[in-house]
Design a protein around this motif. Sequence first.
Motif, PDB file in Angstrom:
ATOM      1  N   VAL A 140       0.818  -1.234   0.000  1.00 43.33           N
ATOM      2  CA  VAL A 140       0.000   0.000   0.000  1.00 43.33           C
ATOM      3  C   VAL A 140       0.844   1.273   0.000  1.00 43.33           C
ATOM      4  CG1 VAL A 140      -2.123  -0.833   1.063  1.00 43.33           C
ATOM      5  CG2 VAL A 140      -0.230  -0.108   2.518  1.00 43.33           C
ATOM      6  N   LEU A 141       2.138   1.154   0.232  1.00 40.45           N
ATOM      7  CA  LEU A 141       2.963   2.373   0.252  1.00 40.45           C
ATOM      8  C   LEU A 141       3.177   2.888  -1.164  1.00 40.45           C
ATOM      9  CD1 LEU A 141       5.805   1.567   2.813  1.00 40.45           C
ATOM     10  CD2 LEU A 141       4.132   3.423   2.975  1.00 40.45           C
ATOM     11  N   MET A 305       0.232   6.449   1.984  1.00 44.37           N
ATOM     12  CA  MET A 305      -0.645   5.353   1.538  1.00 44.37           C
ATOM     13  C   MET A 305      -1.921   5.966   0.967  1.00 44.37           C
ATOM     14  SD  MET A 305      -0.289   2.913   4.908  1.00 44.37           S
ATOM     15  CE  MET A 305       1.283   2.399   5.548  1.00 44.37           C
TER      16      MET A 305
END
Length: 397
Positions: A140-141, A305
């Motif tokens: 998700v980064l 994110m």
Amino acid sequence: MSRMWQVHELRDRYDAVIIGGGAHGLCCAYYLASEHGINNVAVLEKRYIGSGGSGRNTAIVRSNYLTPAGVRFYDASLKLYERMAVELDINVMLSQRGHITLAHNDISLRTMRRRAEVNRLQGVESRLILPDEIKQLCPVLDVSDRPRYPIIGALYHPPGGIIRHDAVVWGYAHQADAHGVHIHQMTEVTGIEVSGAKVTGVKTNRGQIKTETVLNATAGWCSTISAMAGLRLPVITSPLQAAVTEPLKPFLDVVVVSGSLHVYVSQSDRGELVMGASVDPFPSYSSRGSLDFAESLASHIIELMPGLQRVRLMRQWAGIVDMTPDYSPIMGFTPVEGFFVDVGWGTYGFKASPIAGKMLAECIATKRTPDLITPFSLSRFNEFDLMGEAGAASVGH
Ligand code: PYC
């Protein structure tokens, strides 16, 4: 059903009185009784046990510090956490899921590299990783070059993770009680009696106690309690806020920290994102949440994110932290005979509870400072021998 700890009348004499019913104080009581045979011990807590920093932190454990002495100390703590469930016979839900500290510029990358080297020299697993591996660990980064603070690398510390902080408090309380320690909740210390630079007793809202040994194991109130014994500490006290989101399906199985963006986030077993930021920008004893904090926390998390834009914040709170000038705690003897301190824990106290409690118990029982905590003595401020750990704190201060 038996209670995890009993309610007792206050005795008029104890061999040791521990002020502060958090994980540090309870752990020290447990080791005093279980390893040193000192059972006539009282733990005094002005509210309920774990109501201070132990119940308000974000439950992160790690040992990837910057100074060799710091790494050794926090690593010894992590090792105690690893066997805690068996030792205390309680499920503390330790999850060593890995901990990554993001670097957004060359200077922080250099600090990460130094930390990785120091950690490895002390036998602690830590290494520098690049965006491809960061993306694998945490999909998700946003590791593209779009963000204002692009992610250019990270310090990866596989043994780091999270734990159930309340269970740690309850486990120590239960075992301390089983070894004869008296845990007194709703018992506020109102004075410390000192005669000829020696501790002789403690005054509380429930009566007087005679004792020659007192440990100040408070967070947020360490200056106030020390002042009762006539001792001034080099500490500034500020709120540290945290928040949780609504529960989400599991998607984040590492702890993510960004020192430059002042955030840390992990996902609890309930699915909530547990998040925090740096200390409030002014000293205070307030434990109220603020809109400023919620806004800046949310914007920084979304910067890292972007997929979390629609997630709702559910709850926020604050703890009170005592910060020393070198971002390291103060443990051990003081110039007042019989008055010991386990204070100045800034934003890193919870993860040190097991080893701090064990070392303070040894210090009190043997009247010697254990080697592991010698670098953290109060006298370092007179000897100009500081323990600069700012570069390893989770967030800037
Ligand atoms: O030192 O890991 C840390 C930490 C996390 C949250 C606050 N401090």
